[in-house]
Every structure is written in C-alpha cells, then in structure tokens.
Design a protein around this motif. Sequence first.
Motif, PDB file in Angstrom:
ATOM      1  N   GLY A 138       0.828  -1.168  -0.035  1.00  0.00           N
ATOM      2  CA  GLY A 138       0.004   0.303   0.081  1.00  0.00           C
ATOM      3  C   GLY A 138       0.809   1.311  -0.011  1.00  0.00           C
ATOM      4  O   GLY A 138       0.541   2.299  -0.829  1.00  0.00           O
ATOM      5  N   TYR A 159      17.623 -14.481  10.934  1.00  0.00           N
ATOM      6  CA  TYR A 159      17.162 -15.364   9.912  1.00  0.00           C
ATOM      7  C   TYR A 159      18.133 -16.393   9.293  1.00  0.00           C
ATOM      8  O   TYR A 159      18.044 -17.530   9.477  1.00  0.00           O
ATOM      9  CB  TYR A 159      16.563 -14.674   8.723  1.00  0.00           C
ATOM     10  CG  TYR A 159      15.165 -14.996   8.505  1.00  0.00           C
ATOM     11  CD1 TYR A 159      14.287 -14.475   9.315  1.00  0.00           C
ATOM     12  CD2 TYR A 159      14.786 -15.751   7.143  1.00  0.00           C
ATOM     13  CE1 TYR A 159      12.997 -14.680   8.863  1.00  0.00           C
ATOM     14  CE2 TYR A 159      13.671 -15.761   7.060  1.00  0.00           C
ATOM     15  CZ  TYR A 159      12.619 -15.426   7.902  1.00  0.00           C
ATOM     16  OH  TYR A 159      11.229 -15.625   7.586  1.00  0.00           O
ATOM     17  N   ASN A 216      12.587  -4.689   9.126  1.00  0.00           N
ATOM     18  CA  ASN A 216      12.027  -3.877   8.073  1.00  0.00           C
ATOM     19  C   ASN A 216      11.255  -2.713   8.208  1.00  0.00           C
ATOM     20  O   ASN A 216      10.928  -1.883   7.247  1.00  0.00           O
ATOM     21  CB  ASN A 216      11.532  -4.925   6.843  1.00  0.00           C
ATOM     22  CG  ASN A 216      12.812  -5.464   6.161  1.00  0.00           C
ATOM     23  OD1 ASN A 216      13.790  -5.061   6.254  1.00  0.00           O
ATOM     24  ND2 ASN A 216      12.458  -6.687   5.592  1.00  0.00           N
ATOM     25  N   SER A 274      -8.404   2.232  10.983  1.00  0.00           N
ATOM     26  CA  SER A 274      -9.663   2.186  10.157  1.00  0.00           C
ATOM     27  C   SER A 274      -9.606   0.971   9.257  1.00  0.00           C
ATOM     28  O   SER A 274      -8.949   0.351   8.350  1.00  0.00           O
ATOM     29  CB  SER A 274      -9.523   3.424   9.134  1.00  0.00           C
ATOM     30  OG  SER A 274      -9.449   4.505   9.855  1.00  0.00           O
ATOM     31  N   SER A 295      -4.839  -5.776   1.097  1.00  0.00           N
ATOM     32  CA  SER A 295      -4.856  -6.398   2.431  1.00  0.00           C
ATOM     33  C   SER A 295      -4.791  -7.888   2.200  1.00  0.00           C
ATOM     34  O   SER A 295      -4.668  -8.569   3.130  1.00  0.00           O
ATOM     35  CB  SER A 295      -6.379  -6.193   2.898  1.00  0.00           C
ATOM     36  OG  SER A 295      -7.057  -6.290   1.874  1.00  0.00           O
ATOM     37  N   VAL A 346      -8.709 -11.001   2.944  1.00  0.00           N
ATOM     38  CA  VAL A 346      -9.657  -9.858   3.041  1.00  0.00           C
ATOM     39  C   VAL A 346     -10.307  -9.437   1.857  1.00  0.00           C
ATOM     40  O   VAL A 346     -11.686  -9.297   1.902  1.00  0.00           O
ATOM     41  CB  VAL A 346      -8.900  -8.864   3.736  1.00  0.00           C
ATOM     42  CG1 VAL A 346      -9.746  -7.744   3.955  1.00  0.00           C
ATOM     43  CG2 VAL A 346      -8.311  -9.207   4.972  1.00  0.00           C
ATOM     44  N   ILE A 379       2.120 -17.188  12.167  1.00  0.00           N
ATOM     45  CA  ILE A 379       3.466 -17.284  12.641  1.00  0.00           C
ATOM     46  C   ILE A 379       3.316 -16.309  13.786  1.00  0.00           C
ATOM     47  O   ILE A 379       2.628 -15.295  13.708  1.00  0.00           O
ATOM     48  CB  ILE A 379       4.639 -16.801  11.676  1.00  0.00           C
ATOM     49  CG1 ILE A 379       6.048 -17.316  12.255  1.00  0.00           C
ATOM     50  CG2 ILE A 379       4.720 -15.579  11.335  1.00  0.00           C
ATOM     51  CD1 ILE A 379       7.237 -17.391  11.285  1.00  0.00           C
ATOM     52  N   VAL A 433       6.165 -14.005  16.513  1.00  0.00           N
ATOM     53  CA  VAL A 433       7.430 -13.561  16.555  1.00  0.00           C
ATOM     54  C   VAL A 433       7.469 -12.997  17.836  1.00  0.00           C
ATOM     55  O   VAL A 433       6.940 -12.208  18.352  1.00  0.00           O
ATOM     56  CB  VAL A 433       7.824 -12.663  15.461  1.00  0.00           C
ATOM     57  CG1 VAL A 433       9.182 -11.831  15.697  1.00  0.00           C
ATOM     58  CG2 VAL A 433       7.689 -12.880  14.076  1.00  0.00           C
ATOM     59  N   ALA A 493       6.609  -7.455  -2.273  1.00  0.00           N
ATOM     60  CA  ALA A 493       5.547  -6.097  -1.759  1.00  0.00           C
ATOM     61  C   ALA A 493       5.543  -4.959  -2.442  1.00  0.00           C
ATOM     62  O   ALA A 493       4.506  -4.632  -3.229  1.00  0.00           O
ATOM     63  CB  ALA A 493       5.666  -6.324  -0.309  1.00  0.00           C
TER      64      ALA A 493
END
Length: 652
Positions: free
Chosen positions: A120, A213, A357, A405, A444, A448, A472, A474, A637
């Motif tokens: 996004g 990682y 990140n 929102s 999303s 969703v 998962i 974390v 992404a």
Amino acid sequence: MSDARLKQEVSMKKTGRLSKAQEHLLGMDIEITRRDFINAALIGTGALLLDLPSPAALFAETHEIDGYGGTGDYAVSHGNMDAQRQAAHSHFGNLDKAPENAIDTGEVYDFLIIGGGFSGLSAAFEIKNHYFRERSCLILDNHDITGGHAKRNEFEIGSYKLYGPQASNSFMALSRPSQPGYDIYNRLRLPSNFNYQEMEKGLNPLQFDKTNYGFMLWYDDPSIGHHIAPFVKKGSRSPDQMWLSDQWGKNFKDAPVPPQMKKDFVSWRTSQEQYYAKGDYLRWLDSITYKHYIENIMGLNPRVTKYADPVLASSVGLGCDAISAYAAYQVDMPGFRNFKVLQSLRESDWHSFPGGNDGIARHLVKALIPDAISGERTFPEIMNSRVNFDAMDRSENKTRIRLGSTAVWVEHDGQPKDSEYVMVYYQKDGKIYRVKAKKAIVTSGAYVASKIVSGLPQEHREAYGQFHRSPIMVVNVALNNWRFLYKLGLTACRWFGGFGFSCNIKQPMLVAENHPPLHPDYPAVLTFYIPFYYPGAPLKEQGSTGRAELLNTSYYDYEVRLRKQMVMLFGSAGFDPGRDIAGIIFNRWGHAYVSPQPGFYFGRDGKSAPRDIAKKDFGRISFANAEHNGHQNWVSAAEEGVRAAKQAMGVI
Ligand SMILES: Cc1cc2nc3c(=O)[nH]c(=O)nc-3n(C[C@H](O)[C@H](O)[C@H](O)COP(=O)(O)OP(=O)(O)OC[C@H]3O[C@@H](n4cnc5c(N)ncnc54)[C@H](O)[C@@H]3O)c2cc1C
C-alpha cells in the motif's frame, strides 16, 4: 535453581494457572515484567478492570491475548491486536450489502488504498511520484501504526533503548540498478553501507548474525548451536553437554545420529545436481511438494524434511509436505543448484535495521508525508525520531493515512465497467464511514479482499480460494544480560521439539546516537520465530489449526511455555528467568504468509496460476500484496504495490 528441580516442578504441558511457587521458579513474579504486563492487560480490557476485585483482574490477566507491547510508538500495535480482529470478524463475511447508516465523510479521493504495509505504501509512493501534488490519495489501515508486517518492538532497559522486529526482518543493501527493488530503494535514499556494534576486545570473539534469519540454515559458524536432547540416551550426557556447535561446518561429525543420516543431511546441503533435465524445470518443481523433492527425488531420509520444516515454515508459513518445491527453490532452501552456504556469519551481506524492515516502511511514510516522522529526511532521523500521528491525516495533504480504520465493504457506484466511483466503507472507533474514490487499490491480501469487495468476479473468487494463509508468531525477549549464551559460546541456536525451534541475538546496527551494547553483561534482545505446521494434515486445515492455536492461547500461557523452554535450554548455563528476562512481547500474525501449494506459480490442469488472475483489475479496483509474488519479501510487496498503482493510473 537447578534445571532438574524446575523440570520436576513444571511439566512442559499447558497447565493453566501455575502455583505461586511455580511462577516464582519461572521468574513470573518479578516486578518489572509483571507490572508492565498487567498495565497493558488492563488498558486493553478497559479501565473498568482497575476497580475489579483481584480474582477478576487475575482472570483478565490469564486470558489476555495482546499482553505487553513494549514502549514507544509501536507499543499499541504488535502483531494482530484483539481490537482489529474484532473489527474484522464482526463484518468480514457477514455483510451481503453495504452497511446501512454509514456516515458519509463527503470526501472524494483520486485513489484510495486499503492497507498501509509495503504494498500500500509503495503504491501511494508511485502515485505521488507520478502525479506529484495533482492527485489525492487516502490510505486506510486497520492498525494504529503503518508498516503491516514491517513494524518494530521497542524496549527501554535502564538507559538503553533496544529494538526487535515484529515480523519482517532482513534486507540486502541495493546498489546496482539490475537488482530487484533497486529503483524504490534508491528513490527512498536508503543507505548501502551500515555500521554494527562489535564486541569488546578481550571477550571471547563470538560471531553474530546481522539478522534474525540466516543462522537458521544458511551459515556454518561455531557461534551457532544445536541442542540435541531428543537424540541422546537418557543419562548419557549432562545438560551442558547437550549443545553441539557448528554442526554443519563439521558435517554433523559429533551428532548422535546414524552415519547414513549424517550423509543425507550433508547431501541435502551440498548437492548441486539438477534432477530434471527438460526445459520446464521450474514448472516441474511447482508440480511437486518440497517433501516429495527431498525424499523421492533426492532420496533422502525424512529426518531431513523434518529439519527443513520449521525453516521453510518461517519463510512461507507451512512445512515441506504442503509447500510447492518451487517455493522452496524461490526462498533458497537447499537441494537446488546454486544453493550456497557461507562459512561464517561474518560473510553475510544481509542486514537488519534495529527494528527489522520497519526501517524501510518508515522511509516510505516519510517520503509520503514528511511531517509524519519528525525531523529531517535523513536516515538517522527517520530511524530514531518519533512518529507524529497528528500529521498522518491532515486535509491539506494530498496523501493521507487514516489509521485504526478497517475497510469492511468496497463496491462500485453502479456497474463496474461504467461506474465513476468506488465506495469504500470503513469502521473507525466503532462507527462506520463511507468515502468515495475514483480508483481503489486493495492491498490487504486475498483473505480480506474476497470478503469485502462486492461483486468480485467468479474467476477472482476461484483464484483467491487458492491463496491459503498460515500464521506465525515472532517473540522478542528483552534480556538484562546474556551471559548464559556467552558461556555456551553461542549467539544463535536451534533445538528439536518443545516451544519454537530457534532463536538468536542479532548484531545491533548502529544508527547515529542509538548505540546498543554488545556485551554478555548488558541488555540485548533475543528473537524467536515460531511457526505453526502440522505435517500430514490438509494444507488449509494446517493454517486454520495454527491460527486457532495462536489466537486462542493467552499471553500468560505463552509466557509460561517460553520461560520453560528457555530454562530447559539454558538453565544449565546459568540462565535465571527472574533475573535475566526484562520483558517479553508476543507478536501474533494470524495470516502471516500465503503458503504456496503445488500449482500456485504455474497453474494446474491447464488453468492459469491463481496469482496471475489475482493481479487483474476488477472495474475500478486493482489488487496488490506480496502474496501475488509467492516469495513474500519487502521487495516483492513493494513491486506488487507499484504494479497495481500503474494499473490504477492506467500507465501500464
Ligand atoms: C514473520 C515474517 C517475517 C518476514 N521476514 C521478512 C524478511 O526478513 N525480509 C523481507 O524482505 N520480508 C520478510 N517478510 C515478508 C514481508 O514483510 C512481506 O512480504 C511484506 O511486509 C508484505 O507487505 P504487504 O503490504 O503485501 O502486506 P501487509 O504487510 O500484510 O500489509 C497489509 C496491510 O493491510 C492491513 N489491512 C488488512 N485488512 C485491512 C482492512 N480490511 N482495512 C484496512 N487495512 C487492512 C493490514 O493490517 C496491513 O497493515 C516477512 C513476513 C513475515 C510475516
């Protein structure tokens, strides 16, 4: 406290509330952790609880899911919070038409983006770069801070501010235009050289992963340990002999497993053979699971599969029995040509910002809304300054971000092909609002989108039905000291069975005045990635079983399990949970990863791949999310976000 005594006192089973004495053994009665935790629980459950008699407060404490969230701007949002889950579950799948009595905000945007994760934010960044100040763009995100999976946890321990990743963690510095993601990395002015804290001279020079990682599989190093308890005959070794270090570097020489198994492990990591010679190699990989590849194509022992399971699940949500061999190839699992192991953690060219990140997500936010993070647009200021929430949604800005929102319904204003607008309904602070936009980009994720986009074509629905998400968790544990690991000569480790499978302390990146220590007697963050997978069960069921386990287990239960696990692993090296743990944050991600099954990438039975269909526009609505790539990382992404923005702008 002796390890034996604790084991006797506290069984590894889920036991509900422990006795006071058992809690004491696990250090759960120590002031700071409990005070922080109870405060968070009470805020989350409502101030009314402050007046409740202690059994009710106790009930709230033991059933609390969100729990302690650390300090700073991200304390309110760590993983999927109960409030967001409630907002989603009270609407998603329950509506068959637009909510009535929605409050019309009267706003009309050129673009409306659902989701403030990398997809996004990158879509908005692309739009802003293309149109500069000419077009308006609103991002809706259901959480109280942007970033999606790329957020940080913060702890304050004494005078130190320490960070850990909530999920997304490692990146490569991109300095060549040919590298995927270079364009956006460069436009965000992200640096390509970083400095890290070093251990003091005179200490045993341990090596650290710069991320949370790589140590899981991709490095040989004496500072990486394997706890071998399940393979050792009872009574044959003392607890501190249970650790073997650098097992990969030593080709499992000391491991208490049969010679053939050692050979199989080594073949798995070193084989450069290509087991299929035809031109459609990648499509062939996508026709089988990684388990099939390991056991039937490579002919290796199922123990290898078991070893690989949690690592693969930490990258794509489930283990080898469920996941396409192509996905395993994509995330660089062993057994394929060009797989390369590095001989020391020092050789790594992967990095992690202090909070993972989130560093990249913050650069995106700063580029979109300069005031949203205080200070100048420089690397240290973007990393270390406070978020300015008031600046996110100002009417004078062309790009706005509206937090807290949850979009619950998206529909065209008329027939999709000739409508002029998309109407988006969202819930904020318990009320439903309606806003209008010329174009919408839904980032999303399919789970969703399939529930909130009205009239979605059958082709999209079928494709979305093949995006199976898995959870998962974390966990970031703030330690007052990590002398117990130092004593073991380790900074990272793996174990078999119990709670989780690996953890490490990463080498802290230095960002301006933020200089975390790297000394066994000073604070540090120990990070655990805890996947949920159930080999042999159907893929979809594995995801929902894991989600049920993840979202129905209280903070208290997880805290008990984590502390027991740490005592089991490190008790013999002097770990004392009461003295050494300063705080614990559980980041629960119910829909962390899409888990690509065979056929996900290239399609099955002559049909198109679901990810190709999911990228198509539906009228005025475009779609993006890392899941469209399959290999979910920040670059994919961002690239999907840029691709969807271009589709929405009509420039591709
Ligand atoms: C545990 C874990 C570890 C990872 N490690 C790495 C790594 O080391 N390196 C790397 O590069 N990548 C890593 N990734 C992958 C990477 O972080 C993701 O690919 C990326 O963050 C996904 O971005 P996205 O925008 O596609 O999705 P998301 O980050 O999921 O963003 C979607 C956003 O939409 C919001 N949203 C959902 N529904 C609604 C709604 N109805 N209304 C409003 N908002 C909504 C969500 O809350 C979220 O903020 C990791 C991911 C996970 C889960």
